[in-house]
Motif scaffolding. Structure first.
Motif, PDB file in Angstrom:
ATOM      1  N   SER A  12      97.147  53.270  19.943  1.00 54.62           N
ATOM      2  CA  SER A  12      96.992  53.914  18.851  1.00 54.62           C
ATOM      3  C   SER A  12      98.145  53.865  17.771  1.00 54.62           C
ATOM      4  N   MET A  13      98.187  52.991  16.679  1.00 58.74           N
ATOM      5  CA  MET A  13      99.244  52.923  15.952  1.00 58.74           C
ATOM      6  C   MET A  13      98.805  53.076  14.291  1.00 58.74           C
ATOM      7  N   GLN A  14     100.014  53.562  13.534  1.00 58.59           N
ATOM      8  CA  GLN A  14      99.867  53.696  12.199  1.00 58.59           C
ATOM      9  C   GLN A  14      99.856  52.437  11.378  1.00 58.59           C
ATOM     10  N   GLU A  15      99.309  52.299  10.459  1.00 56.05           N
ATOM     11  CA  GLU A  15      99.229  51.162   9.285  1.00 56.05           C
ATOM     12  C   GLU A  15     100.616  50.777   9.137  1.00 56.05           C
ATOM     13  N   GLY A  16     101.269  49.701   9.129  1.00 55.13           N
ATOM     14  CA  GLY A  16     102.423  49.293   8.672  1.00 55.13           C
ATOM     15  C   GLY A  16     103.314  49.022   9.777  1.00 55.13           C
ATOM     16  N   LYS A  17     102.917  49.614  11.102  1.00 50.87           N
ATOM     17  CA  LYS A  17     103.868  49.581  12.079  1.00 50.87           C
ATOM     18  C   LYS A  17     103.657  48.296  12.831  1.00 50.87           C
ATOM     19  N   ASN A  18     104.800  47.833  13.650  1.00 48.95           N
ATOM     20  CA  ASN A  18     104.796  46.833  14.372  1.00 48.95           C
ATOM     21  C   ASN A  18     104.578  47.194  15.789  1.00 48.95           C
ATOM     22  N   TYR A  19     103.828  46.351  16.632  1.00 48.67           N
ATOM     23  CA  TYR A  19     104.005  46.743  18.069  1.00 48.67           C
ATOM     24  C   TYR A  19     103.467  45.464  18.963  1.00 48.67           C
ATOM     25  N   LEU A  71     104.033  35.558  31.472  1.00 46.40           N
ATOM     26  CA  LEU A  71     103.989  36.716  30.677  1.00 46.40           C
ATOM     27  C   LEU A  71     103.514  35.878  29.284  1.00 46.40           C
ATOM     28  N   SER A  72     102.467  36.719  28.700  1.00 44.63           N
ATOM     29  CA  SER A  72     102.115  36.546  27.439  1.00 44.63           C
ATOM     30  C   SER A  72     102.279  37.862  26.424  1.00 44.63           C
ATOM     31  N   THR A  73     102.491  37.516  25.165  1.00 46.13           N
ATOM     32  CA  THR A  73     102.623  38.885  24.472  1.00 46.13           C
ATOM     33  C   THR A  73     102.025  38.333  23.204  1.00 46.13           C
ATOM     34  N   LEU A  74     101.150  39.543  22.644  1.00 49.85           N
ATOM     35  CA  LEU A  74     100.610  39.403  21.439  1.00 49.85           C
ATOM     36  C   LEU A  74     101.329  40.577  20.514  1.00 49.85           C
ATOM     37  N   HIS A  75     101.861  40.015  19.325  1.00 51.03           N
ATOM     38  CA  HIS A  75     102.812  41.017  18.569  1.00 51.03           C
ATOM     39  C   HIS A  75     101.868  40.954  17.313  1.00 51.03           C
ATOM     40  N   ILE A  76     101.916  42.391  16.916  1.00 49.13           N
ATOM     41  CA  ILE A  76     101.209  42.800  15.658  1.00 49.13           C
ATOM     42  C   ILE A  76     102.142  43.303  14.641  1.00 49.13           C
ATOM     43  N   THR A  77     102.126  42.647  13.679  1.00 45.01           N
ATOM     44  CA  THR A  77     103.083  42.760  12.640  1.00 45.01           C
ATOM     45  C   THR A  77     102.420  43.682  11.349  1.00 45.01           C
ATOM     46  N   ALA A  78     103.148  44.820  10.866  1.00 42.48           N
ATOM     47  CA  ALA A  78     102.413  45.398   9.787  1.00 42.48           C
ATOM     48  C   ALA A  78     101.140  45.751   9.898  1.00 42.48           C
ATOM     49  N   ALA A  79     100.754  46.574  11.056  1.00 47.44           N
ATOM     50  CA  ALA A  79      98.996  46.736  11.300  1.00 47.44           C
ATOM     51  C   ALA A  79      98.328  47.222   9.991  1.00 47.44           C
ATOM     52  N   VAL A  80      97.103  46.645  10.009  1.00 45.08           N
ATOM     53  CA  VAL A  80      96.261  47.279   9.039  1.00 45.08           C
ATOM     54  C   VAL A  80      94.811  47.834   9.964  1.00 45.08           C
ATOM     55  N   GLY A 101      91.970  40.050  31.614  1.00 43.26           N
ATOM     56  CA  GLY A 101      92.415  41.260  31.806  1.00 43.26           C
ATOM     57  C   GLY A 101      91.600  42.339  31.339  1.00 43.26           C
ATOM     58  N   ALA A 102      92.058  43.633  31.652  1.00 38.59           N
ATOM     59  CA  ALA A 102      91.215  44.892  31.239  1.00 38.59           C
ATOM     60  C   ALA A 102      90.930  45.131  29.741  1.00 38.59           C
ATOM     61  N   GLY A 103      91.673  44.482  28.997  1.00 36.25           N
ATOM     62  CA  GLY A 103      91.571  44.726  27.664  1.00 36.25           C
ATOM     63  C   GLY A 103      92.719  45.961  27.098  1.00 36.25           C
ATOM     64  N   THR A 104      93.006  45.592  25.703  1.00 40.61           N
ATOM     65  CA  THR A 104      93.874  46.879  25.129  1.00 40.61           C
ATOM     66  C   THR A 104      92.892  47.098  23.967  1.00 40.61           C
ATOM     67  N   ARG A 105      92.608  48.417  24.062  1.00 47.26           N
ATOM     68  CA  ARG A 105      91.860  48.863  23.012  1.00 47.26           C
ATOM     69  C   ARG A 105      92.912  49.467  21.774  1.00 47.26           C
ATOM     70  N   LEU A 106      93.089  48.697  20.629  1.00 49.84           N
ATOM     71  CA  LEU A 106      93.731  49.050  19.547  1.00 49.84           C
ATOM     72  C   LEU A 106      92.998  50.084  18.513  1.00 49.84           C
ATOM     73  N   THR A 107      93.893  51.073  18.009  1.00 46.99           N
ATOM     74  CA  THR A 107      93.251  51.719  16.858  1.00 46.99           C
ATOM     75  C   THR A 107      94.397  51.756  16.026  1.00 46.99           C
ATOM     76  N   VAL A 108      94.179  51.453  14.711  1.00 45.80           N
ATOM     77  CA  VAL A 108      94.928  51.577  13.472  1.00 45.80           C
ATOM     78  C   VAL A 108      94.591  52.598  12.546  1.00 45.80           C
ATOM     79  N   LYS A 109      95.577  53.444  12.546  1.00 48.75           N
ATOM     80  CA  LYS A 109      95.202  54.525  11.671  1.00 48.75           C
ATOM     81  C   LYS A 109      95.765  54.673  10.313  1.00 48.75           C
ATOM     82  N   PRO A 110      95.201  55.055   9.305  1.00 51.44           N
ATOM     83  CA  PRO A 110      95.963  55.183   8.020  1.00 51.44           C
ATOM     84  C   PRO A 110      97.270  55.995   7.988  1.00 51.44           C
TER      85      PRO A 110
END
Lengths: 110, 118
Positions: A12-19, A71-80, A101-110
């Motif tokens: 769970s991440m906020q809009e505008g953040k990176n992960y 290893l693989s990475t999926l980088h999210i920049t400035a999430a929306v 893989g089992a999956g990563t459930r991403l939720t981007v919150k305002p």
């Protein structure tokens, strides 16, 4: 037996953040795939990584592959909010199918 | 191109009933696959096929059967449905992995069949 592990499983991440989402796999493979799945929908191909050091970018998402580290990475920049979905990585197996893989459930919150 | 077409989209079965999930692709792909996805989980391979007339078991084949009489069609048969088969089923196909013209390294998925066994 090939194992594919993603972490985190929930993000769970906020809009505008990176992960970054991580995908580790247990046996040698030079091909890795990332898919996106919206709730109640099918899987959509995001990236195909075909060799060590491969990097692909599409909008706010960037995927990379290190075959030596398995290893693989999926980088999210400035999430929306529109990026909210479940993200799967998958690795080719020798018998022409993929292990997911089992999956990563991403939720981007305002 | 329609890609990969699955029917039906939804189905409710009673325990012990049988049904066939249909999957058709119009991309002339040799490789076809059936996966199931349980709630909140990844995908598990049920059966796959590398060409017409050739099928093989995946990780979770029990309770299912497949056939591949043509390149286009890869139906999945459930015999004697059980509650444990409640899941979402995805069919997928892929082209050559060697990068030859028309090759598609990744899968093209169908829209899925949501099956409930009660």
């Amino acid at each position: 037996e090939l194992k594919v592990e993603q972490n985190p499983l929930f993000l769970s991440m906020q809009e505008g953040k990176n992960y970054t989402i991580y995908c580790n796999y247990s046996t040698t493979s030079d091909r890795l795939y990332w898919y996106r799945q919206d709730p109640g929908k099918s899987l959509e191909s995001l990236f195909v990584l075909l060799s060590n050091g491969a990097v692909k970018q599409e909008g706010r998402l960037m995927a990379s592959l290190d075959t030596k580290a398995r290893l693989s990475t999926l980088h999210i920049t400035a999430a929306v909010h529109d990026l909210s979905a479940t993200y799967f990585c998958a690795v080719d197996r020798s018998n022409n199918d993929m292990r997911f893989g089992a999956g990563t459930r991403l939720t981007v919150k305002p | 191109n329609a890609g990969v077409t699955q029917t039906p989209k939804f189905r409710i079965l009673k325990i012990g009933q049988s049904m066939t999930l249909q999957c058709t692709q119009d991309m002339n792909h040799n490789y076809m696959y059936w996966y199931r996805q349980d709630p909140g989980m990844g995908l598990k391979l049920i059966y796959y096929s590398v060409g017409a007339g050739i099928t093989d078991k995946g990780e979770v084949p029990n309770g299912y059967n497949v056939s591949r009489s043509t390149t286009e069609d890869f139906p999945l048969r459930l015999e004697l449905a059980a509650p444990s088969q409640t899941s979402v089923y995805f069919c997928a196909s892929r082209g050559p992995k060697d990068g030859s013209p028309g090759g598609n390294y990744g899968y093209t998925f169908g829209s899925g069949t949501r099956l409930t066994v009660v």
